[in-house]
Design an enzyme around this catalytic site. Structure first.
Site, PDB file in Angstrom:
ATOM      1  N   ASP A  86      36.987  33.088  42.620  1.00  0.00           N
ATOM      2  CA  ASP A  86      36.093  32.117  41.986  1.00  0.00           C
ATOM      3  C   ASP A  86      36.585  31.625  40.620  1.00  0.00           C
ATOM      4  O   ASP A  86      35.805  31.127  39.827  1.00  0.00           O
ATOM      5  CB  ASP A  86      34.692  32.715  41.842  1.00  0.00           C
ATOM      6  CG  ASP A  86      34.651  33.873  40.840  1.00  0.00           C
ATOM      7  OD1 ASP A  86      35.734  34.393  40.498  1.00  0.00           O
ATOM      8  OD2 ASP A  86      33.553  34.236  40.405  1.00  0.00           O
ATOM      9  N   GLU A  87      37.881  31.755  40.357  1.00  0.00           N
ATOM     10  CA  GLU A  87      38.371  31.346  39.044  1.00  0.00           C
ATOM     11  C   GLU A  87      39.787  30.806  39.167  1.00  0.00           C
ATOM     12  O   GLU A  87      40.593  31.319  39.932  1.00  0.00           O
ATOM     13  CB  GLU A  87      38.345  32.551  38.095  1.00  0.00           C
ATOM     14  CG  GLU A  87      38.558  32.193  36.644  1.00  0.00           C
ATOM     15  CD  GLU A  87      38.262  33.386  35.724  1.00  0.00           C
ATOM     16  OE1 GLU A  87      38.107  33.154  34.524  1.00  0.00           O
ATOM     17  OE2 GLU A  87      38.212  34.534  36.222  1.00  0.00           O
TER      18      GLU A  87
END
Length: 331
Positions: A86-87
């Site tokens: 998620d990054e």
């Protein structure tokens, strides 16, 4: 929370169950108000927040969302460096959308993630990776923070040194003992003094406290390791019990190595042991291929260091860098 709106106002955590020695992987902001955090034993989290809802992870669901988000990123730039599910870092220097405005691009990406994936996203916009990472954490869980080039010096000067890339608890404590609490305190130190006190990290500290980070966004990130691990619902009482678990872990590691096509690049074998008292040790050796017998040797060496019941075992491999096809520069 996205798929079941009833969970949005409840303290919610993802992780293992308390009666199975589970650990919290992540939690929502409602739960964080009670002191719940990632890597905390679920039993401890439930003491802090008795009403905590604990759900098992659903990795396939996360992978699908991650792929959707990555596709959105690549509508703006091919220079995308994933850090996790998620990054990611994005270099939008040459993006054509919004006349190249990084702030407007970040706003649009956040809006598209909300509309197309159904989750919120925070973003940081800055001249380099270090500052963008710091900025992305400022207005979580659903915000945007921008650091303009002319704001860098003032922003970094007021930054706690513990926020600097590479500064962990031990280094932060050492800096505090030297009277260094904020980056402004570091500005009076020479490069030679910082290197003398902190070695290679000293050079990094000298640059970062001035807001300088020359790392580029690397879209092709090579895998450096493959590993599997298991936390046991009951402690493994002795070395024999630990060795009895090796075949199952070894089979799981073989599957991971097959899936990632990592056989040809193995250069290390390693084991991880977490004992009953939560102290951890690792042992590694040079190797070019998997060997169950060698893992048993490493396990024996690690167990002898404390000779306590074991709550977690892990097996892993380190990977050598893949050979480059292009010619290396002379200097």
């Amino acid at each position: 929370m996205r798929d079941d709106p009833r969970l949005r106002e409840l303290p919610l955590a993802i992780g293992g169950q308390a009666d199975q020695r589970g650990v919290i992987a992540t939690c929502n902001y409602v739960a964080r108000k009670f002191g719940v955090r990632s890597a905390m034993p679920t039993s401890q989290a439930l003491k802090l927040c008795p009403d905590l809802v604990v759900m098992r992870p659903n990795m396939e669901k996360y992978r699908i969302a991650s792929r959707q988000i990555a596709a959105i990123y690549r509508d703006y730039t091919e220079l995308v460096e994933p850090l996790s599910l998620d990054e990611a870092y994005l270099d939008v220097t040459h993006a054509k959308q919004h006349q190249g405005s990084a702030t407007r691009i970040a706003q649009e990406i956040r809006a598209r993630i909300a509309a197309e994936v159904g989750i919120t996203a925070s973003a940081g916009v800055a001249p380099n990776k270090f500052l963008a990472k710091i900025a992305s954490d400022i207005n979580k869980p659903d915000g945007l923070y921008v650091i303009l080039p002319e704001q860098v010096s003032e922003f970094v000067a007021n930054l706690p040194v513990a926020k600097l890339f590479g500064v962990g608890k031990v280094t932060a404590q050492k800096l505090h003992q030297l009277g260094v609490n904020q980056c402004s305190d570091l500005l009076t130190w020479s490069l030679a003094d910082l290197v003398a006190h902190f070695g290679k990290l000293g050079s990094s500290l000298y640059s970062l406290c001035r807001g300088v980070d020359t790392r580029t966004v690397e879209p092709s990130s090579e895998r450096k390791s493959v590993s599997v691990e298991e936390t046991y619902s009951r402690d493994l009482p002795d070395l024999a019990a630990c060795i009895a678990e090796v075949p199952e872990l070894y089979a799981a590691l073989q599957k991971q190595v097959d899936r990632t096509k990592a056989h040809e690049h193995i250069n290390k074998l390693n084991i991880k042991i977490r004992f009953k008292d939560f102290k951890q040790t690792t042992v590694e050796c040079r190797a070019q291929e998997l060997s169950e017998a060698k893992f048993v040797e490493l396990l024996t060496t690690g167990f002898e260091r404390r000779k306590l019941p074991v709550r977690l075992l892990g097996l892993g491999i380190g990977l050598a860098a893949k050979p480059r096809d292009d010619q290396l520069p002379l200097f």
